[in-house]
Design a protein around this motif. Structure first.
Motif, PDB file in Angstrom:
ATOM      1  N   GLY A  32      -8.159  -2.516  -0.338  1.00  0.00           N
ATOM      2  CA  GLY A  32      -7.316  -3.147  -1.334  1.00  0.00           C
ATOM      3  C   GLY A  32      -6.202  -3.980  -0.728  1.00  0.00           C
ATOM      4  N   TYR A  33      -5.325  -4.436  -1.593  1.00  0.00           N
ATOM      5  CA  TYR A  33      -4.183  -5.272  -1.219  1.00  0.00           C
ATOM      6  C   TYR A  33      -3.236  -4.532  -0.291  1.00  0.00           C
ATOM      7  N   ASP A  34      -3.277  -3.200  -0.359  1.00  0.00           N
ATOM      8  CA  ASP A  34      -2.412  -2.398   0.520  1.00  0.00           C
ATOM      9  C   ASP A  34      -3.025  -2.169   1.895  1.00  0.00           C
ATOM     10  N   GLY A  35      -4.232  -2.673   2.124  1.00  0.00           N
ATOM     11  CA  GLY A  35      -4.875  -2.571   3.419  1.00  0.00           C
ATOM     12  C   GLY A  35      -5.530  -1.238   3.725  1.00  0.00           C
ATOM     13  N   VAL A  36      -5.582  -0.336   2.751  1.00  0.00           N
ATOM     14  CA  VAL A  36      -6.156   0.991   2.970  1.00  0.00           C
ATOM     15  C   VAL A  36      -7.651   0.972   2.630  1.00  0.00           C
ATOM     16  N   PRO A  37      -8.531   1.354   3.559  1.00  0.00           N
ATOM     17  CA  PRO A  37      -9.960   1.382   3.246  1.00  0.00           C
ATOM     18  C   PRO A  37     -10.300   2.522   2.293  1.00  0.00           C
ATOM     19  N   GLU A  38     -11.183   2.244   1.348  1.00  0.00           N
ATOM     20  CA  GLU A  38     -11.605   3.247   0.373  1.00  0.00           C
ATOM     21  C   GLU A  38     -13.063   3.004   0.009  1.00  0.00           C
ATOM     22  N   GLU A  39     -13.714   4.044  -0.502  1.00  0.00           N
ATOM     23  CA  GLU A  39     -15.055   3.890  -1.035  1.00  0.00           C
ATOM     24  C   GLU A  39     -14.970   3.287  -2.426  1.00  0.00           C
ATOM     25  N   ALA A  42      -3.552   8.640  -8.903  1.00  0.00           N
ATOM     26  CA  ALA A  42      -2.540   8.543  -7.844  1.00  0.00           C
ATOM     27  C   ALA A  42      -1.913   7.157  -7.861  1.00  0.00           C
ATOM     28  N   ARG A  43      -0.808   7.023  -7.149  1.00  0.00           N
ATOM     29  CA  ARG A  43      -0.207   5.712  -6.895  1.00  0.00           C
ATOM     30  C   ARG A  43      -0.390   5.364  -5.427  1.00  0.00           C
ATOM     31  N   ASP A  44      -0.594   4.075  -5.179  1.00  0.00           N
ATOM     32  CA  ASP A  44      -0.699   3.645  -3.782  1.00  0.00           C
ATOM     33  C   ASP A  44       0.690   3.380  -3.216  1.00  0.00           C
ATOM     34  N   SER A  45       0.739   2.916  -1.983  1.00  0.00           N
ATOM     35  CA  SER A  45       2.029   2.709  -1.316  1.00  0.00           C
ATOM     36  C   SER A  45       2.834   1.579  -1.949  1.00  0.00           C
ATOM     37  N   LEU A  46       2.192   0.759  -2.777  1.00  0.00           N
ATOM     38  CA  LEU A  46       2.864  -0.347  -3.459  1.00  0.00           C
ATOM     39  C   LEU A  46       3.318   0.029  -4.862  1.00  0.00           C
ATOM     40  N   GLY A  47       3.049   1.278  -5.263  1.00  0.00           N
ATOM     41  CA  GLY A  47       3.485   1.760  -6.561  1.00  0.00           C
ATOM     42  C   GLY A  47       2.496   1.555  -7.689  1.00  0.00           C
ATOM     43  N   TYR A  86      -1.059 -12.377  -4.842  1.00  0.00           N
ATOM     44  CA  TYR A  86      -2.235 -11.553  -5.084  1.00  0.00           C
ATOM     45  C   TYR A  86      -3.433 -12.414  -5.464  1.00  0.00           C
ATOM     46  N   ALA A  87      -3.203 -13.425  -6.287  1.00  0.00           N
ATOM     47  CA  ALA A  87      -4.297 -14.315  -6.687  1.00  0.00           C
ATOM     48  C   ALA A  87      -4.911 -14.992  -5.470  1.00  0.00           C
ATOM     49  N   ASP A  88      -4.077 -15.413  -4.535  1.00  0.00           N
ATOM     50  CA  ASP A  88      -4.577 -16.057  -3.318  1.00  0.00           C
ATOM     51  C   ASP A  88      -5.353 -15.065  -2.453  1.00  0.00           C
ATOM     52  N   TRP A  89      -4.832 -13.856  -2.322  1.00  0.00           N
ATOM     53  CA  TRP A  89      -5.492 -12.833  -1.495  1.00  0.00           C
ATOM     54  C   TRP A  89      -6.830 -12.408  -2.086  1.00  0.00           C
ATOM     55  N   SER A  90      -6.898 -12.254  -3.385  1.00  0.00           N
ATOM     56  CA  SER A  90      -8.062 -11.642  -4.026  1.00  0.00           C
ATOM     57  C   SER A  90      -9.257 -12.576  -4.145  1.00  0.00           C
TER      58      SER A  90
END
Length: 199
Positions: free
Chosen positions: A181-188, A144-149, A18-22
């Motif tokens: 986000g990290y889960d790849g889902v686009p959001e506002e 809510a929770r995302d697909s990664l929990g 996550y640190a590398d991705w962010s």
């Protein structure tokens, strides 16, 4: 981070990845704006994740402190920055008029909606009069929770503006953008700058 154990376990487990991705691959305009607007003095990377923002603040010659609720992410941030990054929950912030600026980038969204008022009050108390807050949030309603929990809370534009004003912030500048986000889902998302009132 929040007190949500499933969310914290995710970041402990995925800390290095996550640190590398962010970490932005180039200049991050919101952080550069924060650095240009923050008064002289100590800065706090609040819910610092992998520590990329704290590293940029240090490189800019600022005095920096940082914390995260995830021990895994705090360890990554300590390695990157060379500073002692605390493992601490949001409610552990007890500083009074210590910081010239607080950078809270997409971390408070992991706390319950009902905790926002108290978290903003603690942030306001920790800032010096006229101190700068950057707050990154996802726009929406409910929890809510995302697909990664991971647990998320969402806020609307008017709602978060009211909460900031009630906590003692002024000059609230809120920009809405598309994000993901990290889960790849686009959001506002919302990028917010404001200052602690002088009084």
């Amino acid at each position: 981070m929040s007190g949500d154990e499933e969310t914290l376990a995710f970041y402990d487990r995925e800390g290095a990845a996550y640190a590398d991705w962010s970490a932005p691959k180039g200049e991050y305009a919101w952080l550069e704006k924060f650095l240009s607007m923050a008064p002289e003095g100590r800065l706090l990377d609040y819910g610092c994740g992998g520590g990329w923002a704290a590293k940029r603040m240090l490189d800019a010659g600022r005095k920096v402190e940082a914390f995260d609720g995830s021990a895994g992410l705090a360890a990554e941030a300590s390695k990157l920055t060379g500073i002692n990054v605390k493992v601490m929950r949001f409610e552990g912030l007890d500083a009074v008029a210590r910081y010239a600026g607080i950078w809270a980038s997409f971390c408070l969204l992991h706390a319950p909606r009902a905790a926002m008022e108290g978290n903003l009050a603690r942030i306001a108390r920790a800032l010096r009069p006229g101190g700068l807050l950057y707050l990154g949030l996802k726009k929406g309603e409910g929890e809510a929770r995302d697909s990664l929990g991971r647990f998320y809370s969402y806020f609307g534009r008017e709602e978060i503006g009211r909460l900031l004003a009630e906590a003692g912030f002024r000059d609230i500048d809120l920009r809405e953008k598309q994000g993901g986000g990290y889960d790849g889902v686009p959001e506002e998302v919302m990028h917010i700058f404001c200052r602690k009132s002088d009084a």
